[in-house]
Enzyme design. Structure first.
Site, PDB file in Angstrom:
ATOM      1  N   HIS A 485     -66.733  25.488 -24.525  1.00  0.00           N
ATOM      2  CA  HIS A 485     -66.355  26.916 -24.325  1.00  0.00           C
ATOM      3  C   HIS A 485     -67.333  27.647 -23.493  1.00  0.00           C
ATOM      4  O   HIS A 485     -67.077  28.323 -22.588  1.00  0.00           O
ATOM      5  CB  HIS A 485     -66.344  27.394 -25.626  1.00  0.00           C
ATOM      6  CG  HIS A 485     -65.976  29.113 -25.949  1.00  0.00           C
ATOM      7  ND1 HIS A 485     -64.742  29.712 -25.835  1.00  0.00           N
ATOM      8  CD2 HIS A 485     -66.704  30.175 -25.542  1.00  0.00           C
ATOM      9  CE1 HIS A 485     -64.699  31.041 -25.936  1.00  0.00           C
ATOM     10  NE2 HIS A 485     -65.894  31.440 -25.507  1.00  0.00           N
ATOM     11  N   GLU A 486     -68.675  27.672 -23.890  1.00  0.00           N
ATOM     12  CA  GLU A 486     -69.561  28.473 -23.245  1.00  0.00           C
ATOM     13  C   GLU A 486     -69.765  27.876 -21.762  1.00  0.00           C
ATOM     14  O   GLU A 486     -70.160  28.459 -20.891  1.00  0.00           O
ATOM     15  CB  GLU A 486     -70.976  28.171 -23.946  1.00  0.00           C
ATOM     16  CG  GLU A 486     -71.014  28.826 -25.507  1.00  0.00           C
ATOM     17  CD  GLU A 486     -70.408  30.326 -25.367  1.00  0.00           C
ATOM     18  OE1 GLU A 486     -70.720  31.154 -24.255  1.00  0.00           O
ATOM     19  OE2 GLU A 486     -69.916  30.961 -26.339  1.00  0.00           O
ATOM     20  N   HIS A 492     -67.281  29.880 -14.825  1.00  0.00           N
ATOM     21  CA  HIS A 492     -66.896  30.912 -13.984  1.00  0.00           C
ATOM     22  C   HIS A 492     -68.095  31.737 -13.273  1.00  0.00           C
ATOM     23  O   HIS A 492     -67.920  32.357 -11.986  1.00  0.00           O
ATOM     24  CB  HIS A 492     -66.335  31.986 -14.979  1.00  0.00           C
ATOM     25  CG  HIS A 492     -65.456  33.234 -14.619  1.00  0.00           C
ATOM     26  ND1 HIS A 492     -64.964  34.028 -15.523  1.00  0.00           N
ATOM     27  CD2 HIS A 492     -64.922  33.428 -13.450  1.00  0.00           C
ATOM     28  CE1 HIS A 492     -64.253  34.922 -14.944  1.00  0.00           C
ATOM     29  NE2 HIS A 492     -64.209  34.436 -13.497  1.00  0.00           N
TER      30      HIS A 492
END
Length: 697
Positions: A485-486, A492
Site C-alpha cells: 500500500h505505502e 505516485h
C-alpha cells in the site's frame, strides 16, 4: 544517462549558509539531504532563512510596476519558497518518524512562526490582487499545466479567505494560529498517551498463545520502555490490537483492549477531548466565515465527492449492504466460542479477534504461525514490492549504502527506469520505536518537478516489529499488504512527470490520493508475485501450494469487521464535521456525541467499534483528513475498478503498466481527476458494485 537532482538555489548571505547544511546544496548523490551533517540546531536558522528568502521574492512580485502576468506573478510565486519547502520537508519528516526531544522542542518554536508566515502570504492583499488580475485576464488563454497552476493558485487563496472583509480576515488569521497550536499539542499528547497505554506483564505465563518471536518482542519492548515489568504489550494506533488474535489469557485481552480505547479519553492521565472540541469548533467557525453551513461543505468542495450528500449516499449504500453480514458474523463467532466456553458466554470486543482466528484456523486448517515465516520483510520488499514494480512498470532498485539516513535502521534505494535512467531515491523506515508516531505513511524530501530538474526523493514509514539481531523480521498478511500500500503512494511520487512542483505526484484530492496505494495492494496476491516473495525465512523454499491456497482463501474470512470499523470511523469524521458552529459538543460531551452519532447512522456496535475513536483519530484532527476519511472507501472503489482493468488486460503486462504510468501515476494534479481516471479505465464514472465483491462479501 545519470540525472542529478537540481536542488533549490539558496541565498548565500543569510544565516551563514557555509556552516548550515540545510542552506547549501548537498554533495550527496541526487542532492539528498545529508543527515550526517544536519543537526537540530540547524533547523530554526534554516527556517528563518527560508522565510526571509520567500518574503523577499514576494515583495518583489508585489512591487513590480508592470501589469500582472502569469510569468511575473503566478510562476514567480510558485518558485518563491524553494528553501523553505526543502527545510520543511526534511524537518517535518522527522517530527513524525523520529521525534526526539530536541526535534519536539524545535517544533513548538517553529510551528507558530510558520503559521504566521502562511497567514502573511494568504492575506497579502496586494499579492492577491495580482493573482486575481491574472485569473480574470489570462485563465482562458492558458493551456495545460500553466492553466491548472493558475486555477489552483487562485482557488487556494480564495479558500484561505482572500476575499473576506478585514474583520473576518483578522479572525481567520487568529483561527489558523490557534488550530496550528492545538494540532501541535495533539502531536505531543497522542503519542505520549499511546506510549503510556502500554500494558505491562509480569510473567511469561500470562502471554500464553503468543509465539516465541512475539514473546521476545514483548520483552524487547519492555526493555526499551524502562523495564517496569519483564514484558510489555505496545498499543498501536488502531482500536483493535492484532495481538488479541493470539492471547489465551482473557483478562489480559481485556486489559489490552481497554488500554487501547481509553488511551486518550480522560479516563487516565491523558485527555485529548478538549483539543478535539476546540478544533471542531474552530473549523466550524472557519466554514461559517467563508459562507458555508459546516466544515464538511467547505472542505469537500475541492474533492471528487463535491459535497456531504454524495458522501453519505455512498456510505449508506455500503452500510445497508454490510449490516446483515455483520450481524450474522457476530452471531457465528459467539456461537463458536460457546462450544468451548459454555452457553452463557457473552462475546466481548476483546474476544472477537481471538475466536475468529480459531474459527479461521478450523475452517481452513490454517495456523498463522505456520504462514508467518513466509513473509520475511526483506523478501516481501525486494522479491514482492520491487519485483511487482519491475514487472508492471520496468523499474529496478539499487541499494545505496553511501547515503546517510536519520536512523541506522533505514535503507535507501536508487530507482532506475527500464532504460537505466535514474527516476528517484527511495528511503525505507520500517521499524517501530518510541520516537515514531503510529501508523504507516509516505511523503517526500523533494517532490518531482521538470521545471526545476528535480528528481523525487521519496520515503515510506511503517511500524513493524524488528526482530533481534541476526533474525528475520516477519510480517503478517495485513503488514504485507501495508508494505504494498505505502509503496503505491511512493510510486505516485516517483513516477510523476509534471512541470510544477505544486501539481506533481500526490498533490491531489484526498479522495483520489489513496487510489494508487490501494490498487498497489492487489499485486500482493497475484500468483506470480506471491510465489516470488512468499518464501520461508530459513529455507528460502516457496510456500507449499496447499498452504498458499488455504492462506489466500482465508484472506477475506469474516470480512464484516474490516469494513465495519472503517465505516464507523468514516461516519464519526463526517458527524463531527457536518455540525454547524452552534452544535459543536464540548469536551465533556464528546464521548456521548460519538455514541449518539454512531447510533444515528446505524453503526453503534460494541463488537465492531470504529477503527479510530474520536479521542485518538489522528487522521482527522492532525493529518489532513478532516471530512475526508471516507476517501479510503471511495478510492477503494477506484482501485477495484483499476485492478479489474489490469486483470482483464494482463496484470503484469508492461504495456498495461506503462499506460497506467502515463495516464495516472505521472499526471499528478494536472488534469481533472475524474478525467484522469476515465482516461485509463474508459469508464465515465466509478462503479461501486465491485467493492463488496472484492472484500469477499
Amino acid at each position: 544517462m545519470l540525472l542529478v537532482a537540481v536542488l533549490p538555489t539558496f541565498s548565500m548571505n543569510i544565516n551563514d549558509p557555509e556552516t548550515n547544511p540545510l542552506l547549501v546544496r548537498s554533495n550527496l548523490p541526487f542532492g539528498a539531504p545529508d543527515f550526517s551533517k544536519i543537526k537540530p540546531e540547524h533547523y530554526l536558522p534554516a527556517f528563518q532563512a527560508g522565510i526571509d528568502q520567500q518574503r523577499q521574492a514576494i515583495n518583489k512580485i508585489v512591487a513590480n510596476k508592470r501589469k500582472a502576468t502569469f510569468k511575473n506573478t503566478i510562476f514567480a510565486l510558485e518558485e518563491s519558497g524553494t528553501t523553505l519547502e526543502w527545510v520543511s520537508n526534511i524537518f517535518f519528516g522527522l517530527t513524525s518518524a523520529h521525534k526526539t526531544p530536541e526535534i519536539a522542542e524545535i517544533e513548538k518554536k517553529v510551528t507558530p512562526i510558520l503559521t504566521a508566515w502562511e497567514n502573511e502570504i494568504s492575506f497579502n492583499k496586494q499579492l492577491f490582487q495580482r493573482i486575481k488580475y491574472v485569473y480574470d485576464h489570462e485563465y482562458n488563454k492558458l493551456k495545460g499545466e500553466d492553466k491548472k497552476l493558475l486555477e489552483e493558485t487562485y482557488k487556494r487563496f480564495v479558500r484561505a479567505g482572500a476575499l473576506l472583509s478585514d474583520e473576518k480576515m483578522a479572525r481567520m488569521k487568529e483561527i489558523n494560529l490557534r488550530i496550528s497550536d492545538l494540532q501541535q499539542q495533539w502531536g505531543d499528547l497522542l503519542p505520549a498517551a499511546t506510549n503510556n497505554a502500554a500494558v505491562w506483564v509480569e510473567s511469561e505465563a500470562e502471554l500464553a498463545g503468543l509465539s516465541e518471536a512475539d514473546i521476545a518482542q514483548c520483552k524487547k519492548d519492555a526493555e526499551s520502555r524502562g523495564g517496569k515489568a519483564p514484558y510489555c504489550i505496545v498499543i498501536i494506533n488502531t482500536t483493535q490490537q492484532p495481538i488479541l488474535v493470539s492471547l489465551d489469557n482473557r483478562d489480559l485481552r481485556r486489559r489490552v483492549y481497554e488500554a487501547s480505547i481509553h488511551r486518550a479519553d480522560g479516563s487516565g492521565s491523558f485527555n485529548t477531548f478538549p483539543i478535539v472540541a476546540e478544533i471542531a469548533k474552530l473549523r466550524a467557525e472557519q466554514a461559517a466565515l467563508m459562507g458555508y453551513a459546516d466544515y464538511a461543505s467547505y472542505s469537500l468542495e475541492k474533492t471528487m465527492a463535491k459535497n456531504s450528500d454524495n458522501v453519505y449516499a455512498f456510505l449508506r449504500q455500503l452500510i445497508d449492504a454490510y449490516t446483515p453480514y455483520a450481524e450474522k458474523e457476530t452471531r457465528d463467532i459467539e456461537a463458536y466460542a460457546r462450544r468451548t466456553m459454555g452457553e452463557d458466554f457473552m462475546l466481548q470486543p476483546y474476544d472477537r479477534f481471538y475466536y475468529s482466528a480459531k474459527m479461521k484456523k478450523e475452517t481452513y486448517s490454517l495456523d498463522e504461525d505456520e504462514v508467518k515465516p513466509y513473509f520475511n520483510l526483506d523478501s516481501v520488499l525486494v522479491n514482492g514490492v520491487f519485483y511487482a514494480a519491475n514487472r508492471a512498470y520496468g523499474l529496478s532498485f539499487k541499494e545505496r549504502k553511501d547515503i546517510p539516513t536519520y536512523h541506522p535502521d533505514m535503507k535507501v534505494f536508487e530507482v532506475l527506469d527500464k532504460d537505466g535512467t535514474t527516476m528517484a531515491l527511495f528511503y525505507c523506515d520500517y521499524f517501530r520505536r518510541p520516537e515514531k508516531r503510529g501508523g504507516a505513511w509516505m511523503s517526500e524530501f523533494a517532490r518531482q518537478s521538470t521545471l526545476r530538474g528535480q528528481l523525487p526523493i521519496i520515503y515510506n514509514v511503517c511500524n513493524f516489529a524488528k526482530a533481534p539481531d541476526g533474525q528475520p523480521s516477519l510480517l503478517n498478511w495485513d503488514e504485507t499488504t501495508t508494505l504494498f500500500h505505502e509503496f503505491g503512494h511512493a510510486l505516485h511520487g516517483m513516477l510523476s512527470q509534471c512541470k510544477y512542483n505544486s501539481l506533481s505526484g500526490t498533490e491531489v484530492a484526498r479522495d483520489f490520493v489513496e487510489m494508487p496505494s490501494q490498487f498497489n495492494e492487489s499485486f500482493a496476491s497475484i500468483p506470480e508475485v506471491f510465489d516470488h516473495y512468499a518464501r520461508h525465512a530459513a529455507t528460502n523454499q516457496p510456500m507449499p501450494t496447499a498452504l498458499k491456497e488455504k492462506m489466500l482463501k482465508s484472506i477475506n474470512f469474516q470480512p464484516s469487521y474490516a469494513l465495519g470499523e472503517n465505516l464507523a470511523a468514516t461516519c464519526l469524521d463526517m458527524a463531527w464535521h457536518t455540525l454547524p458552529l452552534k452544535d459543536i459538543p464540548t469536551a465533556t460531551q464528546a464521548a456521548a456525541f460519538e455514541t449518539e452519532a454512531l447510533k444515528k447512522i446505524g453503526l453503534l456496535n460494541p463488537q465492531i467499534p470504529p477503527r479510530y475513536s474520536t479521542s485518538y483519530f489522528n487522521h482527522i484532527w492532525s493529518s489532513g483528513y478532516a471530512a475526508g476519511y471516507y476517501s479510503y472507501l471511495w478510492t477503494e472503489v477506484l482501485a477495484v475498478n483499476i485492478a479489474d482493468y489490469f486483470a482483464a488486460h494482463g496484470a503484469l503486462k508492461p504495456e498495461v503498466g506503462q499506460a497506467f504510468r502515463d495516464k495516472i501515476l505521472s499526471r499528478g494534479n494536472t488534469k481533472d481527476l475524474m478525467q484522469i481516471f476515465s482516461d485509463f479505465t474508459g469508464m465515465k464514472s466509478p462503479d461501486a458494485s465491485g467493492l463488496l465483491r472484492a472484500r469477499g462479501f
